[in-house]
Design an enzyme around this catalytic site. Sequence first.
Site, PDB file in Angstrom:
ATOM      1  N   CYS A  40      22.894  -0.296  23.374  1.00 28.29           N
ATOM      2  CA  CYS A  40      21.918   0.275  23.840  1.00 28.29           C
ATOM      3  C   CYS A  40      21.840   1.752  23.448  1.00 28.29           C
ATOM      4  O   CYS A  40      22.731   2.388  22.933  1.00 28.29           O
ATOM      5  CB  CYS A  40      21.876   0.308  25.356  1.00 28.29           C
ATOM      6  SG  CYS A  40      22.058  -1.368  26.082  1.00 28.29           S
ATOM      7  N   ARG A  88      18.854   0.786  18.140  1.00 27.66           N
ATOM      8  CA  ARG A  88      19.891   0.510  18.693  1.00 27.66           C
ATOM      9  C   ARG A  88      19.843  -0.734  19.762  1.00 27.66           C
ATOM     10  O   ARG A  88      20.686  -1.399  20.301  1.00 27.66           O
ATOM     11  CB  ARG A  88      20.725   1.423  19.684  1.00 27.66           C
ATOM     12  CG  ARG A  88      20.968   2.718  19.031  1.00 27.66           C
ATOM     13  CD  ARG A  88      21.598   3.855  19.854  1.00 27.66           C
ATOM     14  NE  ARG A  88      22.765   3.494  20.185  1.00 27.66           N
ATOM     15  CZ  ARG A  88      24.059   3.921  19.370  1.00 27.66           C
ATOM     16  NH1 ARG A  88      23.653   4.585  18.381  1.00 27.66           N
ATOM     17  NH2 ARG A  88      25.272   3.614  19.752  1.00 27.66           N
ATOM     18  N   TRP A 103      19.141  -3.299  24.237  1.00 28.17           N
ATOM     19  CA  TRP A 103      19.417  -4.908  23.558  1.00 28.17           C
ATOM     20  C   TRP A 103      19.858  -5.827  24.441  1.00 28.17           C
ATOM     21  O   TRP A 103      21.116  -5.466  24.916  1.00 28.17           O
ATOM     22  CB  TRP A 103      20.371  -4.491  22.288  1.00 28.17           C
ATOM     23  CG  TRP A 103      20.075  -5.642  21.177  1.00 28.17           C
ATOM     24  CD1 TRP A 103      19.227  -6.031  20.430  1.00 28.17           C
ATOM     25  CD2 TRP A 103      21.173  -6.803  21.386  1.00 28.17           C
ATOM     26  NE1 TRP A 103      19.611  -7.012  19.813  1.00 28.17           N
ATOM     27  CE2 TRP A 103      21.008  -7.778  20.424  1.00 28.17           C
ATOM     28  CE3 TRP A 103      22.492  -6.956  22.179  1.00 28.17           C
ATOM     29  CZ2 TRP A 103      21.684  -8.835  20.045  1.00 28.17           C
ATOM     30  CZ3 TRP A 103      23.247  -8.089  21.843  1.00 28.17           C
ATOM     31  CH2 TRP A 103      22.797  -8.868  20.964  1.00 28.17           C
ATOM     32  N   ASN A 122      25.368   1.831  29.299  1.00 28.98           N
ATOM     33  CA  ASN A 122      25.642   0.893  28.491  1.00 28.98           C
ATOM     34  C   ASN A 122      26.878   0.087  28.498  1.00 28.98           C
ATOM     35  O   ASN A 122      28.052   0.793  28.504  1.00 28.98           O
ATOM     36  CB  ASN A 122      25.563   2.118  27.298  1.00 28.98           C
ATOM     37  CG  ASN A 122      25.577   1.174  25.913  1.00 28.98           C
ATOM     38  OD1 ASN A 122      25.500   0.032  25.735  1.00 28.98           O
ATOM     39  ND2 ASN A 122      25.609   2.064  24.889  1.00 28.98           N
ATOM     40  N   GLY A 123      26.959  -1.277  28.793  1.00 30.70           N
ATOM     41  CA  GLY A 123      28.297  -1.868  28.983  1.00 30.70           C
ATOM     42  C   GLY A 123      28.100  -2.901  29.733  1.00 30.70           C
ATOM     43  O   GLY A 123      27.048  -3.190  30.287  1.00 30.70           O
ATOM     44  N   GLU A 173      24.207 -11.218  -0.223  1.00 29.57           N
ATOM     45  CA  GLU A 173      23.627 -10.175   0.154  1.00 29.57           C
ATOM     46  C   GLU A 173      22.085 -10.393   0.238  1.00 29.57           C
ATOM     47  O   GLU A 173      21.365 -10.082   1.180  1.00 29.57           O
ATOM     48  CB  GLU A 173      24.064  -8.784  -0.076  1.00 29.57           C
ATOM     49  CG  GLU A 173      23.427  -7.463   0.294  1.00 29.57           C
ATOM     50  CD  GLU A 173      23.511  -7.301   1.870  1.00 29.57           C
ATOM     51  OE1 GLU A 173      23.998  -8.013   2.692  1.00 29.57           O
ATOM     52  OE2 GLU A 173      22.947  -6.264   2.235  1.00 29.57           O
ATOM     53  N   LYS A 182      19.512 -10.359   3.387  1.00 29.91           N
ATOM     54  CA  LYS A 182      18.297  -9.618   3.706  1.00 29.91           C
ATOM     55  C   LYS A 182      17.067 -10.666   4.006  1.00 29.91           C
ATOM     56  O   LYS A 182      16.284 -10.038   4.770  1.00 29.91           O
ATOM     57  CB  LYS A 182      18.229  -8.595   2.653  1.00 29.91           C
ATOM     58  CG  LYS A 182      19.278  -7.666   2.362  1.00 29.91           C
ATOM     59  CD  LYS A 182      18.919  -6.469   3.294  1.00 29.91           C
ATOM     60  CE  LYS A 182      19.943  -6.020   4.292  1.00 29.91           C
ATOM     61  NZ  LYS A 182      21.392  -6.364   4.341  1.00 29.91           N
ATOM     62  N   GLU A 232      17.141 -12.158   7.431  1.00 32.74           N
ATOM     63  CA  GLU A 232      16.982 -11.201   8.702  1.00 32.74           C
ATOM     64  C   GLU A 232      15.476 -10.486   8.770  1.00 32.74           C
ATOM     65  O   GLU A 232      15.170 -10.265   9.781  1.00 32.74           O
ATOM     66  CB  GLU A 232      18.102 -10.315   8.860  1.00 32.74           C
ATOM     67  CG  GLU A 232      18.304  -9.410   7.663  1.00 32.74           C
ATOM     68  CD  GLU A 232      19.355  -8.216   7.839  1.00 32.74           C
ATOM     69  OE1 GLU A 232      19.922  -7.644   6.841  1.00 32.74           O
ATOM     70  OE2 GLU A 232      20.164  -7.861   9.091  1.00 32.74           O
ATOM     71  N   HIS A 248      28.354 -28.767  -7.110  1.00 33.82           N
ATOM     72  CA  HIS A 248      29.305 -29.618  -5.760  1.00 33.82           C
ATOM     73  C   HIS A 248      28.509 -29.846  -4.692  1.00 33.82           C
ATOM     74  O   HIS A 248      29.229 -30.272  -3.715  1.00 33.82           O
ATOM     75  CB  HIS A 248      30.504 -28.860  -5.650  1.00 33.82           C
ATOM     76  CG  HIS A 248      31.312 -28.452  -7.128  1.00 33.82           C
ATOM     77  ND1 HIS A 248      32.142 -29.696  -7.451  1.00 33.82           N
ATOM     78  CD2 HIS A 248      31.493 -27.499  -7.789  1.00 33.82           C
ATOM     79  CE1 HIS A 248      32.555 -29.340  -8.667  1.00 33.82           C
ATOM     80  NE2 HIS A 248      32.227 -27.856  -8.723  1.00 33.82           N
ATOM     81  N   LYS A 253      21.274  -2.723  15.693  1.00 35.98           N
ATOM     82  CA  LYS A 253      21.771  -1.925  14.663  1.00 35.98           C
ATOM     83  C   LYS A 253      23.361  -1.975  14.946  1.00 35.98           C
ATOM     84  O   LYS A 253      24.152  -2.325  13.902  1.00 35.98           O
ATOM     85  CB  LYS A 253      21.463  -0.533  14.492  1.00 35.98           C
ATOM     86  CG  LYS A 253      21.746   0.182  13.298  1.00 35.98           C
ATOM     87  CD  LYS A 253      21.176  -0.322  11.937  1.00 35.98           C
ATOM     88  CE  LYS A 253      21.640   0.507  10.662  1.00 35.98           C
ATOM     89  NZ  LYS A 253      21.609  -0.223   9.458  1.00 35.98           N
TER      90      LYS A 253
HETATM   91  C1  F6R Z   1      22.692  -6.730   7.702  1.00 37.38           C
HETATM   92  C2  F6R Z   1      23.405  -5.795   8.628  1.00 37.38           C
HETATM   93  C3  F6R Z   1      24.567  -6.355   9.411  1.00 37.38           C
HETATM   94  C4  F6R Z   1      25.859  -5.412   9.560  1.00 37.38           C
HETATM   95  C5  F6R Z   1      26.945  -5.776  10.245  1.00 37.38           C
HETATM   96  C6  F6R Z   1      28.088  -4.936  10.492  1.00 37.38           C
HETATM   97  O1  F6R Z   1      21.532  -5.950   7.142  1.00 37.38           O
HETATM   98  O2  F6R Z   1      23.222  -4.721   8.779  1.00 37.38           O
HETATM   99  O3  F6R Z   1      24.947  -7.630   8.988  1.00 37.38           O
HETATM  100  O4  F6R Z   1      26.291  -5.065   8.252  1.00 37.38           O
HETATM  101  O5  F6R Z   1      26.500  -5.891  11.592  1.00 37.38           O
HETATM  102  O6  F6R Z   1      27.675  -3.602  10.957  1.00 37.38           O
HETATM  103  P1  F6R Z   1      28.624  -2.368  10.484  1.00 37.38           P
HETATM  104  O7  F6R Z   1      28.495  -2.009   9.250  1.00 37.38           O
HETATM  105  O8  F6R Z   1      27.780  -1.249  11.594  1.00 37.38           O
HETATM  106  O9  F6R Z   1      29.946  -2.734  11.320  1.00 37.38           O
END
Ligand code: F6R
Length: 627
Positions: free
Chosen positions: A15, A40, A88, A114-115, A497, A501, A504, A520, A622
Amino acid sequence: MSVCAVKAITVTSMCGIIGYVGPRVAHAVVVEGLRRMEYRGYDSAGAAVITPDGISVRKKAGKIGNLDALLASDPLPETGIGIGHTRWATHGGPTDTNAHPHVSADGRIALIHNGIIENFATLRAELRAKGVEFSSETDTEVAAQLLGDVVAGGADLADAMRAVCLRLEGAFTLVAMDATDPGRLVAARRNSPLVVGVGEGETFVASDVAAFIEFTRHAIELGQDQVVDVTATSITVTDFFGNPAESHPFEVTWDLSAAEKAGFDWFMRKEIFEQPRAVADTLLGRFTPEGALTLDELRIPEAELRSVDKIIIVACGTAYYAGMVAKYAIEHWTRIACEVEIASEFRYRDPIISGSTLVVTISQSGETADTLMAIRHAREQKAKVIAICNTNGATIPRESDAVIYTHAGPEIGVASTKGFLTQVAACYLLGLYLAQVRGTMYGDEIAAVMSELASTPDKIQQVLESLDQITDLAARFIDTKSVLFLGRHVGYPVALEGALKLKELAYLHAEGFPAGELKHGPIALVEEGTPIFVVVPPQGRDQLHDKVVSNIQEVRARGALTIVLAEEGDDEVTPYADILFRLPKVSTLLQPLVATVPLQMFACDLATLKGFDVDQPRNLAKSVTVE
Ligand code: F6R
């Protein structure tokens, strides 16, 4: 359960919380701060201020836009003190009632949290027995009611906060205000971040400096288990027992423009375009003329690095893929066996770790609970831990033996972009440093790699200038249901990757595979018109290039539509590419730094065309601070 609930041992910062005291209109500062921290969490948002008549609260489920609409029809009074929260949800529905701030039954205390308060059920029963009535299902309200109860008993707000913290079990960051003391905020920190912004005649507390960067770049980072008592002109930090405690002042090195979209439609697109600078800043000044790498905080003597016999890279999501890329370089340069593991798996499989294991963790936010738990586990087993992190003073670097900061600047788009590229660059710095300390590369070899690394920002810029082709491509695939990505060697994590992308952001089925693995099993997925991105290694490295060209032919023979990313001048792939995107010439290990960029943009463009919120994709946040 709390809207930001997590298990006791985890940290929690999913949060965003903010408090303000000073001469400005508090709710305006608070809501603007929430907007900058919405990455967040965006399940609900709320704000509260103190008026002469008591506490006034507005809160609403959904994104901040919903709170804006509520405030437009029912404005908060203009006062100089306020708190706000963006959430969140992990447990419990994202409803108006469960949104923060929560207010004590007597209306005197407002609190954001937050927690998770693990013992909330016991505390709630205790308070109910005293006749306290609860209006939400959250554990947060227990903290608000408990604080209200202690304050009603005559305690000063800061003393009451400390007393409450000593009774809470779990992880929590709290900010509270008292209607009878309208010039003061009291906050407590356990695990998740809390920074104080020190303005002239005004003070801020927030989860992230982005919340107050518009007003001040002077900040104080609070330590674990601390309480801060602030007015517009004073800041007092203690531990939970009231003893004076040390905190860590710092200057924020970036400004408001870094936390704004600057004319871009999305933060993500802006961040994609910032990558040349982010990589350049991450590399800047790292090597002395003698060739020694400067780590930001190093508490690992070289002799210990020489005795390392195994490296384990631990991270999540995109950061994990950066680790996968790094493995190739680190093993090649240092000849130390290097494993890469997803943090949530690492912690619970009883990994073989000893005092001579070096654990490298990668985290943009520095708050990811899975990664943090892995660090704690590794350090319990006596391993040394180096963190690669983008967030100054976050929990992960604080709990590691050493840190290399990636200087990407704030990454606000939920999907990581510049985070990834800078993580790869920082891992490479670490690999070269280990190679130097252990003598596995000659100085001129290290210098040659460094010099090529230094030229990558220009190459990334070159890619950025040819992205129109990707935007056109996205328009072509708007109705596509499934996309595959293939790569070999370092191209394999790039493929993963690219797929992540797309999942998500564009909510599409997408998968990345090692190009040689397709036959395979997964090749059965290929049908007429299946779009397949293929990352082709530079020409001339062993047989890697030719093998991938064969793999392209295999999928094309089965009807796939191939979108080939290959270096300039590679004519061998031309006949097999339905669509060809040219990459600048770089050596094999550096190719991820250029090849990832078009894949990021493809996902961003496709999601934009589909009308999705690129910066705040559904179900995501995030900082993932739940295990
Ligand atoms: C994907 C993404 C997530 C983060 C993952 C780790 O676009 O952003 O997969 O890479 O949650 O987050 P950090 O780097 O903050 O530990």
